[in-house]
Write a protein that holds these residues in place. Structure first.
Motif, PDB file in Angstrom:
ATOM      1  N   PHE A   1      -2.413   6.673   4.768  1.00  0.00           N
ATOM      2  CA  PHE A   1      -1.361   7.209   3.906  1.00  0.00           C
ATOM      3  C   PHE A   1      -1.831   8.485   3.205  1.00  0.00           C
ATOM      4  O   PHE A   1      -1.072   9.447   3.067  1.00  0.00           O
ATOM      5  N   GLN A   2      -3.082   8.475   2.756  1.00  0.00           N
ATOM      6  CA  GLN A   2      -3.629   9.640   2.069  1.00  0.00           C
ATOM      7  C   GLN A   2      -3.690  10.840   3.010  1.00  0.00           C
ATOM      8  O   GLN A   2      -3.386  11.975   2.626  1.00  0.00           O
TER       9      GLN A   2
ATOM     10  N   LEU B   1      -0.134  12.193   3.407  1.00  0.00           N
ATOM     11  CA  LEU B   1       0.329  12.917   2.223  1.00  0.00           C
ATOM     12  C   LEU B   1      -0.398  14.245   2.050  1.00  0.00           C
ATOM     13  O   LEU B   1       0.202  15.250   1.667  1.00  0.00           O
ATOM     14  N   SER B   2      -1.699  14.257   2.326  1.00  0.00           N
ATOM     15  CA  SER B   2      -2.466  15.481   2.161  1.00  0.00           C
ATOM     16  C   SER B   2      -2.074  16.548   3.168  1.00  0.00           C
ATOM     17  O   SER B   2      -1.991  17.734   2.847  1.00  0.00           O
TER      18      SER B   2
ATOM     19  N   GLY C   1      -4.580   2.696   3.263  1.00  0.00           N
ATOM     20  CA  GLY C   1      -4.594   3.716   2.222  1.00  0.00           C
ATOM     21  C   GLY C   1      -5.155   5.028   2.722  1.00  0.00           C
ATOM     22  O   GLY C   1      -4.661   6.111   2.371  1.00  0.00           O
TER      23      GLY C   1
ATOM     24  N   LYS D   1      -5.962  -3.053   3.390  1.00  0.00           N
ATOM     25  CA  LYS D   1      -5.309  -2.197   2.399  1.00  0.00           C
ATOM     26  C   LYS D   1      -6.048  -0.871   2.258  1.00  0.00           C
ATOM     27  O   LYS D   1      -5.428   0.185   2.137  1.00  0.00           O
TER      28      LYS D   1
ATOM     29  N   VAL E   1       0.835  -1.204   0.000  1.00  0.00           N
ATOM     30  CA  VAL E   1       0.000   0.000   0.000  1.00  0.00           C
ATOM     31  C   VAL E   1       0.871   1.255   0.000  1.00  0.00           C
ATOM     32  O   VAL E   1       0.576   2.218  -0.718  1.00  0.00           O
TER      33      VAL E   1
ATOM     34  N   SER F   1       2.118   1.958  -3.427  1.00  0.00           N
ATOM     35  CA  SER F   1       1.045   2.377  -4.336  1.00  0.00           C
ATOM     36  C   SER F   1       0.687   3.849  -4.139  1.00  0.00           C
ATOM     37  O   SER F   1       0.164   4.491  -5.046  1.00  0.00           O
ATOM     38  N   TYR F   2       0.992   4.386  -2.955  1.00  0.00           N
ATOM     39  CA  TYR F   2       0.736   5.799  -2.683  1.00  0.00           C
ATOM     40  C   TYR F   2       1.983   6.659  -2.871  1.00  0.00           C
ATOM     41  O   TYR F   2       1.981   7.842  -2.542  1.00  0.00           O
TER      42      TYR F   2
END
Length: 207
Positions: free
Chosen positions: A196-197, A200-201, A193, A189, A101, A104-105
């Motif tokens: 992780f989002q 990142l945001s 995700g 997952k 995961v 993928s990010y």
């Protein structure tokens, strides 16, 4: 007069065997004599070491960190930390899911901290890590708090914005394979995700 019995001539195949053995030993002597025993042994990369320990792809994003480095990150830094140790079978599936995961990010690295020895040795930095994670780690029936594998935390500027330890303590007689069905893996997952989002945001808002 005593007559000495003559020794029979050596068979041809025995002569061939001796010649081949001599050539082999001579070649081995030359090779061993010219070999550089002082040549440095290539050190495995963190990714290669992690593959050996956890059996996942060598194309992983794990980097090994010490308790002191992890504590510093939790206090003031930003990053993603995986708490585990290879002897714990539940850590292996989680490591694979987290790596898949994360990649993928577009995550560049995940810090890996093997805390097993530090926990047993009552390590100063480890105890402070547990103190910082006080609101997240499990509490025993005697009121004690500790870190268990596998656990995962996301930190942004010294603030914990994500934590997961779903299989650090499992009740009942259940195996890793029985627990991690394809459906549960897919659900995990998605959950990872989301974390992780968020990481990142929040990072993009600071830029």
């Amino acid at each position: 007069m005593i007559k000495v019995k003559e020794k029979p001539p050596m068979p041809w195949f025995q002569k061939v065997f001796y010649v081949i053995s001599f050539i082999f030993l001579f070649a081995a002597f030359i090779y061993l004599g010219t070999k550089n025993y002082n040549a440095p042994i290539r050190k495995l990369s963190d990714q290669e070491s992690f593959t050996q320990e956890y059996g996942i792809t060598s194309d992983n994003i794990y980097v090994y960190k010490t308790s002191q480095e992890v504590l510093e990150l939790l206090n003031t830094g930003s990053g993603i930390i995986f708490f585990a140790f290879p002897e714990n079978e539940w850590s292996h599936v989680y490591a694979d899911l987290l790596n898949e995961v994360g990649k993928s990010y577009g995550i560049d690295e995940i810090w890996y901290y093997n805390f097993y020895k530090d926990r047993n040795n009552n390590n100063y930095y480890y105890n402070n890590i547990v103190r910082i994670l006080n609101a997240y780690v499990p509490v025993t029936d005697t009121g004690e708090k500790d870190l268990y594998a596998p656990s995962f935390v996301i930190v942004r500027e010294g603030e914990i914005i994500g934590y997961d330890d779903e299989t650090s303590i499992v009740s009942g007689d259940v195996t890793v394979d029985d627990y991690w069905t394809m459906e549960k893996q897919q659900k995990k997952k998605v959950e990872l995700g989301v974390l992780f989002q968020k990481y990142l945001s929040e990072g993009s808002h600071e830029e």
